[in-house]
Design an enzyme around this catalytic site. Structure first.
Site, mmCIF file in Angstrom:
data_model
loop_
_atom_site.group_PDB
_atom_site.id
_atom_site.type_symbol
_atom_site.label_atom_id
_atom_site.label_comp_id
_atom_site.label_asym_id
_atom_site.label_seq_id
_atom_site.Cartn_x
_atom_site.Cartn_y
_atom_site.Cartn_z
ATOM 1 N N ASN A 74 0.215 0.337 5.976
ATOM 2 C CA ASN A 74 0.215 0.960 7.308
ATOM 3 C C ASN A 74 0.057 -0.030 8.464
ATOM 4 O OD1 ASN A 74 -2.417 0.525 6.488
ATOM 5 N ND2 ASN A 74 -3.212 2.386 7.425
ATOM 6 N N GLU A 109 -11.897 -2.004 1.656
ATOM 7 C CA GLU A 109 -11.616 -1.175 2.841
ATOM 8 C C GLU A 109 -10.753 -0.016 2.355
ATOM 9 O OE1 GLU A 109 -12.696 -1.574 5.875
ATOM 10 O OE2 GLU A 109 -13.495 -3.590 5.846
ATOM 11 N N CYS A 156 -6.266 4.838 8.291
ATOM 12 C CA CYS A 156 -7.390 5.095 7.387
ATOM 13 C C CYS A 156 -8.559 5.771 8.103
ATOM 14 C CB CYS A 156 -7.854 3.799 6.769
ATOM 15 S SG CYS A 156 -8.202 2.530 8.002
ATOM 16 N N GLU A 213 -15.003 -6.059 7.945
ATOM 17 C CA GLU A 213 -14.015 -6.917 8.576
ATOM 18 C C GLU A 213 -14.354 -6.956 10.065
ATOM 19 O OE1 GLU A 213 -10.094 -5.415 7.161
ATOM 20 O OE2 GLU A 213 -10.313 -7.036 5.719
HETATM 21 P P1 NAD Z 1 -2.727 1.675 -2.493
HETATM 22 O O1 NAD Z 1 -4.125 1.705 -3.003
HETATM 23 O O2 NAD Z 1 -1.701 2.446 -3.217
HETATM 24 O O3 NAD Z 1 -2.176 0.165 -2.465
HETATM 25 C C1 NAD Z 1 -2.816 -0.831 -1.713
HETATM 26 C C2 NAD Z 1 -2.458 -2.191 -2.275
HETATM 27 O O4 NAD Z 1 -3.008 -2.350 -3.580
HETATM 28 C C3 NAD Z 1 -0.957 -2.442 -2.419
HETATM 29 O O5 NAD Z 1 -0.684 -3.767 -2.047
HETATM 30 C C4 NAD Z 1 -0.732 -2.231 -3.897
HETATM 31 O O6 NAD Z 1 0.406 -2.894 -4.388
HETATM 32 C C5 NAD Z 1 -2.004 -2.805 -4.491
HETATM 33 N N1 NAD Z 1 -2.372 -2.329 -5.812
HETATM 34 C C6 NAD Z 1 -2.090 -1.135 -6.386
HETATM 35 N N2 NAD Z 1 -2.669 -1.070 -7.603
HETATM 36 C C7 NAD Z 1 -3.326 -2.238 -7.812
HETATM 37 C C8 NAD Z 1 -4.140 -2.766 -8.866
HETATM 38 N N3 NAD Z 1 -4.384 -2.074 -9.974
HETATM 39 N N4 NAD Z 1 -4.680 -3.991 -8.717
HETATM 40 C C9 NAD Z 1 -4.470 -4.697 -7.574
HETATM 41 N N5 NAD Z 1 -3.704 -4.267 -6.553
HETATM 42 C C10 NAD Z 1 -3.144 -3.047 -6.658
HETATM 43 O O7 NAD Z 1 -2.812 2.099 -0.957
HETATM 44 P P2 NAD Z 1 -1.613 2.294 0.081
HETATM 45 O O8 NAD Z 1 -0.879 3.544 -0.279
HETATM 46 O O9 NAD Z 1 -0.849 1.037 0.214
HETATM 47 O O10 NAD Z 1 -2.403 2.506 1.449
HETATM 48 C C11 NAD Z 1 -2.920 3.717 1.863
HETATM 49 C C12 NAD Z 1 -4.411 3.784 1.619
HETATM 50 O O11 NAD Z 1 -5.033 2.652 2.214
HETATM 51 C C13 NAD Z 1 -5.049 4.993 2.259
HETATM 52 O O12 NAD Z 1 -5.968 5.570 1.372
HETATM 53 C C14 NAD Z 1 -5.771 4.418 3.469
HETATM 54 O O13 NAD Z 1 -6.858 5.173 3.908
HETATM 55 C C15 NAD Z 1 -6.173 3.075 2.965
HETATM 56 N N6 NAD Z 1 -6.416 2.136 4.077
HETATM 57 C C16 NAD Z 1 -7.704 1.767 4.361
HETATM 58 C C17 NAD Z 1 -7.966 0.920 5.441
HETATM 59 C C18 NAD Z 1 -9.375 0.498 5.782
HETATM 60 O O14 NAD Z 1 -9.527 -0.442 6.555
HETATM 61 N N7 NAD Z 1 -10.400 1.138 5.282
HETATM 62 C C19 NAD Z 1 -6.906 0.452 6.223
HETATM 63 C C20 NAD Z 1 -5.607 0.837 5.893
HETATM 64 C C21 NAD Z 1 -5.377 1.684 4.810
#
Ligand code: NAD
Length: 513
Positions: free
Chosen positions: A176, A273, A307, A487
């Site tokens: 995002n 995060e 998020c 962060e």
């Molecule tokens: P996701 O968890 O599907 O993927 C995030 C990242 O993790 C990607 O780069 C993905 O390839 C990687 N990944 C997936 N499985 C993995 C594994 N087993 N080991 C290591 N890496 C792995 O999340 P998304 O769909 O990309 O993002 C949306 C989510 O992110 C939402 O839940 C949102 O709330 C959260 N988010 C949180 C913040 C924050 O600062 N708290 C900021 C932005 C997004």
């Protein structure tokens, strides 16, 4: 308009984006100071196709990084670490300041690529790039201030502490805020003397490579910031790598849990995060216009894919109808369309599966008794090249109850659930009745009530009379299952350094033997 200076994204390619011929052929891995093709014969050679959300077109593909690629990236980072970690903070600061300047200089290029790749409006991408260079500039300032402590002990002996870097840090990003996340992780990591291997989301692989080029141009040693590409398998390899000291992850709760398990096996430092389902509490004594603005900011930036969004909007009963009237009118007025158009206020969701998922939440909400007050269905722009884009009309749901799925689960799309409440005590209890705790907001003119709520809400960030403002000076991170570690701000330094204690004996050791 001259739009591109980056070697990665040629100008012709970006011009082609607006004619439908955008197809990136450049390598997206960055290691040891260069863009590289994936290692031949490395791993399972899985290929990912990247779509432009606004048109549905494939804009590039890449081969996922396998074990060999990861090992080389970690090795390269280790080599850079040996020189970088020995520099003074001021010397590191100079490189980061130059990187911040280059990001500012290339702001428009980066913002265009970000909007093409994420589907978000260009006006928002520009702000994202601003928050990114601000992070790099901020931590450039912090680098020269890192210091330990001197502790005077009895008999003239003393101790001192050394604030030392961790080593090779891995950054794993969500889709995002791709460029912002890469900067929010790398800036404090590098300022503290670490090196980084970064893996962006496979949906948004482009701008992290632009950042890698910028760090190199700014004078960072080869290998200080490397980019590998891939999804789950690549992420797993990174988390298992013995050469990695820390993982900083931004993404969903289920993935965060898996990463925590993986990190435990080699006792890696960790920042998580994760997702949220944050409450926004609007009291009847608020400035209603400001509260409506707050609710819009809390729900509809980046197509609702934020998020910290305050998607559970609790409104005190006596102002509920006025609030709904205003918020629905504003939501209906949001201009959807081409993310690169200057007047667009909402672009396309990240992918077709994600759009379908968000729409299904709206359908489920209707079945469970919520009322769709506006939006909630697909939007088809007039422009023929955008007709296969992943657009949806922003949605306000009324008649919601706490137990509904749309209120309980993170939707990560433009869907606001509105919930009436009577008393402060009741709303605090309902707001905290979730396993998540990323953020919250309060709108009231009562100063003492605002601070009472800020203390009572179980969240990492509480906004009073505003929402989703994230200045780089302010620490950001979750409570409960929204994660841990911070962060931004000085607080992030704690998560990219370790403290060594050094005891210095000035007399003779006392010994009972
Ligand atoms: P996701 O968890 O599907 O993927 C995030 C990242 O993790 C990607 O780069 C993905 O390839 C990687 N990944 C997936 N499985 C993995 C594994 N087993 N080991 C290591 N890496 C792995 O999340 P998304 O769909 O990309 O993002 C949306 C989510 O992110 C939402 O839940 C949102 O709330 C959260 N988010 C949180 C913040 C924050 O600062 N708290 C900021 C932005 C997004």
């Amino acid at each position: 308009m001259e739009i591109v200076r980056s070697r990665l994204i040629p100008a012709s390619l970006l011009r082609a984006a607006s004619t439908g011929a955008f197809q990136l052929k450049e390598p997206l891995n960055y290691r040891h100071g260069s863009r590289l093709q994936p290692c031949a014969g490395d791993g399972d050679r899985r290929t990912e196709q990247i779509h432009e959300p606004a048109s549905g077109r494939v804009i590039c593909d890449f081969i996922c990084s396998g074990r060999q690629e990861i090992d080389l990236a970690v090795q390269s980072a280790k080599e850079a670490y040996t020189t970088w970690s020995r520099l003074s903070g001021l010397e590191r600061s100079r490189v980061l300041l130059e990187a911040a300047r280059l990001i500012r200089e290339q702001k428009e290029d980066i913002a265009i690529v970000e909007s093409i790749n994420t589907g978000k409006p260009i006006t928002e991408s520009r702000i994202d790039v601003d928050t990114a260079w601000q992070a790099v500039e901020y931590y450039a300032g912090v680098a020269g201030t890192l210091a330990g402590q001197h502790i005077q002990l009895s008999g003239g002996s003393f101790a001192y502490t050394r604030r030392e870097p961790l080593g090779v840090c891995v950054g794993i990003g969500a889709w995002n805020y791709p460029f912002q996340i890469a900067c929010w992780k790398s800036a404090p990591a590098l300022a503290c003397g670490n090196a980084m291997v970064f893996k962006p989301s496979p949906l948004t692989p482009l701008t992290a490579v632009m950042l890698a080029e910028i760090y190199s141009q700014a004078g960072a040693p080869k290998g200080l910031f490397n980019v590998v590409q891939g999804s789950v398998e690549t992420g797993n390899l990174l988390c298992a790598s013995k050469g990695v000291a820390k993982i900083s992850f931004t993404g969903s709760v289920p993935t965060g849990i898996k990463i925590m398990e993986a990190a435990a096996k080699t006792v890696k430092h960790l920042t998580l995060e994760l997702g949220g389902k944050s409450p926004l509490v609007i009291f009847s004594d608020c400035d209603l216009e400001n509260a409506v603005r707050g609710a819009m900011l809390a729900n509809f930036l980046s197509q609702g894919e934020v998020c910290s969004n305050g998607t559970r909007v609790f409104v005190q009963k006596d102002i509920l109808s006025q609030f709904l009237e205003k918020v629905v009118a504003r939501t209906k007025g949001i201009k959807l369309g081409d993310p690169l158009h200057k007047d667009t206020q909402m672009g396309a969701l990240i992918s077709k599966p994600h759009l379908d998922r968000v729409l299904s939440y709206v359908e489920q909400a209707k079945v469970q008794g919520a009322t769709v007050l506006c939006g909630g269905d697909v939007f088809v722009p007039d422009d023929p090249k955008l007709q296969d884009g992943y657009f949806m009309k922003p949605c306000v749901l009324g008649d919601c109850r706490d137990e509904m799925t749309c209120v309980a689960e993170e939707i990560f799309g433009p869907v606001m659930s509105v919930l009436p409440f009577d008393t402060e005590e009741e709303v605090v209890q309902r707001a905290n009745n979730t396993e998540l705790g990323l953020a919250a907001g309060v709108f009231t003119r009562d100063l003492t009530r605002a601070h009472r709520l800020a203390a009572a809400l179980e969240v990492g960030t509480c906004f009073i009379n505003n929402y989703n403002v994230t200045p780089i000076e302010m620490p950001f991170g979750g409570y409960k299952m929204s994660g841990f570690g911070k962060e931004n701000g000085i607080a992030a330094i704690e998560y990219y350094t370790q403290l060594k204690s050094v005891y210095v004996e000035m007399g003779d050791p006392e010994c009972p033997f």
